[in-house]
Write a protein that holds these residues in place. Structure first.
Motif, PDB file in Angstrom:
ATOM      1  N   LYS A 114       0.831  -1.201   0.000  1.00 35.33           N
ATOM      2  CA  LYS A 114       0.000   0.000   0.000  1.00 35.33           C
ATOM      3  C   LYS A 114       0.867   1.252   0.000  1.00 35.33           C
ATOM      4  O   LYS A 114       0.588   2.219  -0.740  1.00 35.33           O
ATOM      5  N   THR A 115       1.930   1.248   0.818  1.00 34.57           N
ATOM      6  CA  THR A 115       2.838   2.390   0.863  1.00 34.57           C
ATOM      7  C   THR A 115       3.584   2.544  -0.450  1.00 34.57           C
ATOM      8  O   THR A 115       3.765   3.661  -0.963  1.00 34.57           O
ATOM      9  N   SER A 116       4.023   1.431  -1.031  1.00 36.09           N
ATOM     10  CA  SER A 116       4.799   1.470  -2.269  1.00 36.09           C
ATOM     11  C   SER A 116       4.034   2.122  -3.407  1.00 36.09           C
ATOM     12  O   SER A 116       4.619   2.813  -4.248  1.00 36.09           O
ATOM     13  N   LEU A 117       2.731   1.899  -3.436  1.00 38.58           N
ATOM     14  CA  LEU A 117       1.914   2.450  -4.520  1.00 38.58           C
ATOM     15  C   LEU A 117       1.770   3.959  -4.434  1.00 38.58           C
ATOM     16  O   LEU A 117       1.343   4.592  -5.409  1.00 38.58           O
ATOM     17  N   THR A 118       2.131   4.553  -3.301  1.00 39.34           N
ATOM     18  CA  THR A 118       2.012   6.011  -3.137  1.00 39.34           C
ATOM     19  C   THR A 118       3.363   6.715  -3.192  1.00 39.34           C
ATOM     20  O   THR A 118       3.429   7.932  -3.079  1.00 39.34           O
ATOM     21  N   ILE A 119       4.451   5.963  -3.380  1.00 41.52           N
ATOM     22  CA  ILE A 119       5.796   6.548  -3.332  1.00 41.52           C
ATOM     23  C   ILE A 119       6.100   7.327  -4.605  1.00 41.52           C
ATOM     24  O   ILE A 119       5.818   6.874  -5.714  1.00 41.52           O
ATOM     25  N   ASN A 120       6.691   8.486  -4.421  1.00 50.24           N
ATOM     26  CA  ASN A 120       7.252   9.247  -5.536  1.00 50.24           C
ATOM     27  C   ASN A 120       8.680   8.747  -5.749  1.00 50.24           C
ATOM     28  O   ASN A 120       9.553   8.992  -4.908  1.00 50.24           O
TER      29      ASN A 120
END
Length: 270
Positions: A114-120
């Motif tokens: 979930k966090t990875s999908l929001t990373i720039n």
């Protein structure tokens, strides 16, 4: 023999939620035999035997091997039954602990995805990492096949040891190699675990502050992310505390068939 006093194999099987073939098998092994036999060797059971069969079915559901059940059935007593239940309770408690560890690993994976999908992927950020227990294989290689073989060996050791804690695979490069412009010489592959493994040798990686850079896409041009990270460190006069750069695959072939969507995090402890 009065037929009304007995149950046929089919009748007792239906009542106890098992099969005729299972009862035939138990009879052949000497675990549970009919009270009487009629013409054509038909098997007949009594109602009193249902409690015994229920205990056998329960023990099988708990995973007890048939030879152990047979041993108990031949030496039944309240004391032996209490000992048997104590043993099975310990087995169940161990299974519960293992399942809880697997559940924690699943929850960590869900959170990480979930966090990875929001990373720039263009940012460089400071992150705090918890301590890890590291099981490692040395490699000193840039060959993909050699690295994959070493990862497989490490995973085989993990599964053969019947470890229950989850893990993250890390690939380690050394700062001295990066300074010479070498971006694909790996010195170790590791399993990073949050609880100590029971049988595998390990070292402790203490909790620390880190810098993290990200690479979106195939690993062939991951050197660009290393260059960005090292330039940032030089600009801000930040040094590595252990001379190691840790690669962690956040999104890989397990989650996508598009290499352009792979996401790798590069971590350096500071």
């Amino acid at each position: 023999m009065s037929r009304n006093e007995y149950l046929t194999t089919g009748e007792i099987a239906r009542m106890m939620g098992t099969t005729k073939n299972t009862l035939f098998h138990y009879d052949q092994l000497g675990i549970f035999s009919p009270e009487a036999r009629g013409e054509n060797d038909y098997r007949y059971y009594t109602v009193r035997q249902m409690d015994v069969l229920d205990a056998i079915i329960t023990l099988r559901e708990l995973g007890m091997p048939l030879p152990e059940i047979k041993e108990y059935m031949e030496h039944r007593s309240p004391e032996n039954y209490a000992t048997l239940l104590t043993k099975e309770n310990a087995v169940i408690e161990q299974q519960i602990r293992a399942l809880k560890e697997k559940q924690k690993w699943i929850q960590r994976q869900q959170k990480r995805i979930k966090t990875s999908l929001t990373i720039n992927p263009d940012i460089i950020e400071e992150v705090s990492l918890p301590g890890f227990y590291i099981a490692a294989h040395p490699i000193s290689s840039s060959d993909d096949k050699t690295i994959s073989v070493k990862v497989s060996e490490l995973l085989n050791s993990y599964y053969e040891s019947k470890e229950t804690t989850g893990f993250t695979v890390l690939y380690i490069q050394m700062e001295r190699d990066l300074a010479r412009g070498t971006h694909n010489l790996y010195h170790e592959v590791c399993l990073a675990m949050q609880t100590p493994p029971k049988k595998m040798p390990y070292r402790i990686l203490p909790a620390s502050k880190c810098l993290a850079a990200y690479h979106l896409g195939d690993w062939d041009d991951i050197s660009l992310a290393y260059d960005r990270l090292r330039s940032y460190m030089k600009q801000h006069q930040i040094t590595s505390s252990d001379g190691r750069f840790y690669e962690e695959e956040l999104i890989n072939a397990t989650m996508t068939d598009k290499r352009s969507e792979y996401l790798t995090r590069i971590i350096v402890r500071i």
